[in-house]
Motif scaffolding. Structure first.
Motif, short mmCIF file in Angstrom:
data_model
loop_
_atom_site.label_atom_id
_atom_site.label_comp_id
_atom_site.label_asym_id
_atom_site.label_seq_id
_atom_site.Cartn_x
_atom_site.Cartn_y
_atom_site.Cartn_z
N ARG A 266 -1.89 20.65 -5.40
CA ARG A 266 -1.49 19.36 -4.83
C ARG A 266 -2.59 18.34 -4.98
O ARG A 266 -3.76 18.68 -4.99
N TRP A 267 -2.18 17.09 -5.09
CA TRP A 267 -3.13 15.99 -5.13
C TRP A 267 -2.47 14.74 -4.54
O TRP A 267 -1.27 14.70 -4.36
N ARG A 268 -3.32 13.76 -4.22
CA ARG A 268 -2.82 12.57 -3.55
C ARG A 268 -3.51 11.34 -4.12
O ARG A 268 -4.70 11.37 -4.45
N ALA A 269 -2.74 10.26 -4.21
CA ALA A 269 -3.27 8.98 -4.67
C ALA A 269 -2.97 7.91 -3.63
O ALA A 269 -1.86 7.85 -3.10
N HIS A 270 -3.97 7.10 -3.35
CA HIS A 270 -3.82 5.94 -2.46
C HIS A 270 -3.78 4.72 -3.37
O HIS A 270 -4.76 4.43 -4.06
N LEU A 271 -2.64 4.04 -3.37
CA LEU A 271 -2.35 3.04 -4.39
C LEU A 271 -1.95 1.70 -3.78
O LEU A 271 -1.66 1.62 -2.60
N ARG A 272 -1.90 0.71 -4.66
CA ARG A 272 -1.24 -0.56 -4.35
C ARG A 272 -0.22 -0.81 -5.43
O ARG A 272 -0.52 -0.70 -6.62
N TYR A 273 1.00 -1.12 -5.00
CA TYR A 273 2.00 -1.64 -5.92
C TYR A 273 1.89 -3.15 -5.88
O TYR A 273 2.04 -3.76 -4.81
N TYR B 76 0.84 -1.18 0.00
CA TYR B 76 0.00 0.00 0.00
C TYR B 76 0.88 1.24 0.00
O TYR B 76 1.91 1.29 0.68
N VAL B 77 0.47 2.25 -0.78
CA VAL B 77 1.26 3.46 -0.97
C VAL B 77 0.33 4.67 -0.95
O VAL B 77 -0.73 4.64 -1.57
N THR B 78 0.74 5.71 -0.27
CA THR B 78 0.10 7.02 -0.41
C THR B 78 1.12 7.92 -1.08
O THR B 78 2.24 8.08 -0.59
N ALA B 79 0.74 8.46 -2.22
CA ALA B 79 1.64 9.29 -3.01
C ALA B 79 1.06 10.70 -3.11
O ALA B 79 -0.01 10.90 -3.67
N ALA B 80 1.78 11.67 -2.53
CA ALA B 80 1.38 13.07 -2.59
C ALA B 80 2.22 13.77 -3.66
O ALA B 80 3.42 13.51 -3.78
N HIS B 81 1.57 14.66 -4.42
CA HIS B 81 2.22 15.33 -5.54
C HIS B 81 1.97 16.83 -5.46
O HIS B 81 0.84 17.25 -5.21
N GLU B 82 3.01 17.62 -5.72
CA GLU B 82 2.85 19.06 -5.86
C GLU B 82 3.22 19.42 -7.30
O GLU B 82 4.35 19.18 -7.75
N GLU B 83 2.25 19.96 -8.01
CA GLU B 83 2.46 20.38 -9.40
C GLU B 83 3.31 21.65 -9.41
O GLU B 83 3.47 22.33 -8.39
N TRP B 84 3.81 22.00 -10.57
CA TRP B 84 4.64 23.21 -10.71
C TRP B 84 3.85 24.47 -10.41
O TRP B 84 4.43 25.49 -10.01
N ASP B 85 2.52 24.43 -10.57
CA ASP B 85 1.71 25.62 -10.26
C ASP B 85 1.34 25.70 -8.78
O ASP B 85 0.62 26.61 -8.37
N GLY B 86 1.83 24.75 -7.99
CA GLY B 86 1.56 24.75 -6.55
C GLY B 86 0.37 23.90 -6.13
O GLY B 86 0.17 23.65 -4.94
#
Length: 160
Positions: free
Chosen positions: A105-112, A93-103
């Motif tokens: 943000r979004w998050r994905a709750h994933l399974r690898y 299980y993975v939680t991946a947080a992302h910040e775009e270049w425009d500031g």
């Protein structure tokens, strides 16, 4: 090496992937995959890709979209292949947080869902399929979703 000895090495591989990805050390990320690896991060994140060099390029392009990322691992279940001690499967299980270049943000709750292979004494990722369970903030991205069984209607649920 015993199955018990392999678990810390596999956990280290998965953690190192996240560390190097968040540091944008793309060559070090690619080195964690076998030469003949296959990945599928979902249709909206490049779809199936084969071979370490192609996976490296897909990860580099995908991560270049972000100013910063943070990948946090949760539980991981490792299943060794009974017939081959140099192969294992891991569902992490993975939680991946992302910040775009425009500031933004979004998050994905994933399974690898990984197939792992020991080569030269080290565990590497031979196949990776990413499944999304929940995504906050990027509804336009097309994902491979965690399969869910249909739910039975319940009397106390409000109608939809």
């Amino acid at each position: 090496m015993s199955e018990l000895d392999d678990r810390p090495a596999i956990a280290g591989l998965l953690a190192l992937y996240c560390e190097r990805l968040d540091e944008y050390d793309i060559d070090a990320v690619a080195a964690l995959f076998t030469e003949d690896c296959v990945t599928d991060y979902g249709p909206g994140r490049g779809g199936p890709v084969t071979g370490r060099a192609a996976v490296r390029d897909r990860i580099a392009a995908g991560q270049a979209q972000f100013r910063r990322t943070h990948h946090q691992l949760g539980q991981s279940r490792v299943i060794h292949h009974a017939a081959d001690p140099d192969r294992a499967t891991a569902i992490t299980y993975v939680t991946a947080a992302h910040e775009e270049w425009d500031g933004s943000r979004w998050r994905a709750h994933l399974r690898y869902v990984d197939e792992l292979r020991r080569e030269g004494g080290s565990w590497l990722i031979a196949r990776r399929r990413v499944l999304a369970a929940l995504v906050d903030g990027r509804p336009e991205i097309v994902w491979n979703w965690v399969p869910r069984r249909p739910q039975e209607p319940q009397d106390d649920r409000p109608p939809t």
